[in-house]
Enzyme design. Structure first.
Site, PDB file in Angstrom:
ATOM      1  CG  ASN A 138      -0.430  -0.163   2.514  1.00  0.00           C
ATOM      2  OD1 ASN A 138       0.785  -0.265   2.679  1.00  0.00           O
ATOM      3  ND2 ASN A 138      -1.288  -0.191   3.519  1.00  0.00           N
ATOM      4  CD  GLU A 191       1.240  -3.161   6.565  1.00  0.00           C
ATOM      5  OE1 GLU A 191       0.584  -2.332   7.229  1.00  0.00           O
ATOM      6  OE2 GLU A 191       2.262  -3.752   6.996  1.00  0.00           O
ATOM      7  CG  HIS A 224      -5.982  -1.759   7.342  1.00  0.00           C
ATOM      8  ND1 HIS A 224      -5.946  -2.488   6.180  1.00  0.00           N
ATOM      9  CD2 HIS A 224      -6.024  -0.450   6.965  1.00  0.00           C
ATOM     10  CE1 HIS A 224      -5.955  -1.668   5.142  1.00  0.00           C
ATOM     11  NE2 HIS A 224      -6.004  -0.431   5.590  1.00  0.00           N
ATOM     12  CG  ASP A 225      -4.579  -1.472  13.014  1.00  0.00           C
ATOM     13  OD1 ASP A 225      -3.866  -2.182  12.279  1.00  0.00           O
ATOM     14  OD2 ASP A 225      -4.310  -0.289  13.269  1.00  0.00           O
TER      15      ASP A 225
END
Length: 374
Positions: free
Chosen positions: A195, A201, A296-297
């Site tokens: 990303n 990432e 995400h997290d």
């Protein structure tokens, strides 16, 4: 006015009843083991929702043992302040926050204002916490917490890393005998596209050397929740409306939602929606996500508390630390072309997205009821 007060009362009564029934319906099996989570994070909009899920999830046998912060989405001073403010918003000032690494092990610091803004949590006006981080260094606090947890036979000690793994690398290097006995779940890495790099990432790219140290260390288990999984957890309009309104929300027959007509029912839900709105706008601008941003997290937290909702495969993962264009890439040995290296990571390949959102929405309901702001 009276009608407004009545509406607020009815909404909170509905939330309380929903939460009570949801807890009663939790399967008995989840009460036999207690999962102790240490959250290492860099709040961060999606980190805020990870804290919500960890602190107010459905399962009463999940306990947050502590929170540590690291530089990443913003400087460590800002991510620490954000962690304190979010926990205060959640009514969880009892959870200690420990300010961690202000820079990667050997590289310059990098932040992500294009996604998270100058504060790291731009968008909502979340009040100050009224307290400061603990003076105890995070790796010392982690060691003390896990030492206690390891004395409990029914406990599952889990470290959830949601930022650069600088603190984690220091912890397993200084306290290896403790680290070998705990599970590590980290949000980070990519199997294909990156990303913030062509193949890297952001969390791994921030401190590749730390990530390499961590993946070479023999934790009890290591689970990687990569971008390919987190990109399936998209915040659709229907999800946003459910979080704005609560369990009384009745979704439309299609998946478009009614984004312009559904308003938040209290201040907490308004603030969390503002978190999502800012995140949605920056993700749309930077990455072209038009149907909602990925959270995400919280996916890593969800694995820690409900691993049965995921499909994993044991693989060999190494971290590229020297490539000019590929530093921070998580290199996957799909075909066992380095048989001399042990398989070291359980890589998440699939997630029950519907169950994830159900758990996330219930956590928002619980947090709404616990929020001290009225």
């Amino acid at each position: 006015n009276l009608s407004s007060s009545k509406a607020v009362f009815e909404q909170r009564l509905c939330e309380s009843l929903f939460i009570s029934f949801a807890r009663l319906e939790a399967p008995p099996a989840v009460r036999t083991m207690t999962t102790y989570l240490w959250l290492d994070c860099d709040p961060g909009h999606d980190d805020a929702f990870a804290l919500i899920l960890a602190c107010h999830g459905l399962n009463p046998a999940v306990i947050v043992a502590g929170v540590s912060t690291v530089c990443g989405n913003q400087t460590v001073d800002k991510t620490t302040d954000n962690a304190l403010r979010v926990l205060h918003l959640l009514g969880r000032d009892d959870v200690q926050v420990h300010k961690g690494a202000s820079k990667p092990l050997i590289r310059p610091t990098r932040n992500c204002p294009e996604i998270h803004g100058e504060s790291g949590l731009d968008g909502p006006d979340i009040p100050d916490a009224g307290r400061e981080a603990s003076d105890t260094p995070p790796i010392v606090a982690m060691a003390k917490a896990f030492e206690k947890v390891l004395q409990i036979p029914s406990a599952t000690p889990t470290l959830v890393a949601m930022g650069a793994m600088t603190n984690v690398a220091l912890f397993c290097s200084v306290y290896p005998e403790i680290a070998r006995q705990i599970n590590l779940v980290f949000m980070g890495g990519a199997l294909t596209k990156g990303n913030t790099g062509p193949t890297a990432e952001f969390n791994i790219q921030c401190d590749p050397e730390a990530a390499s140290v961590v993946l070479e260390f023999p934790f009890k288990s290591i689970t990687m929740v990569p971008l390919e999984t987190t990109h399936t957890a998209l915040v659709t309009k229907k999800i946003r409306n459910r979080m704005r309104v609560g369990p009384s929300y009745i979704p439309p027959n299609d998946d478009t939602g009614t984004d312009t007509t559904v308003t938040a029912t209290n201040r907490f839900r308004q603030l969390t929606d503002e978190i999502l709105m800012f995140f949605a706008n920056t993700y749309s601008k930077e990455f072209g996500f038009k149907h909602g941003p990925p959270l995400h997290d919280p996916c890593a937290v969800f694995f820690a508390i409900a691993p049965e909702k995921f499909k994993t495969e044991k693989l060999r993962i190494d971290v590229e630390c020297s490539g000019t264009h590929t530093a921070g890439t998580t290199v996957v040995d799909w075909w066992r072309q380095s048989p001399e290296k042990p398989l070291n990571v359980d890589v998440v390949l699939d997630m029950d997205v519907e169950s994830f959102w159900e758990a996330m929405c219930i956590a928002v309901d619980n947090a709404s009821a616990a929020c001290p702001l009225r």
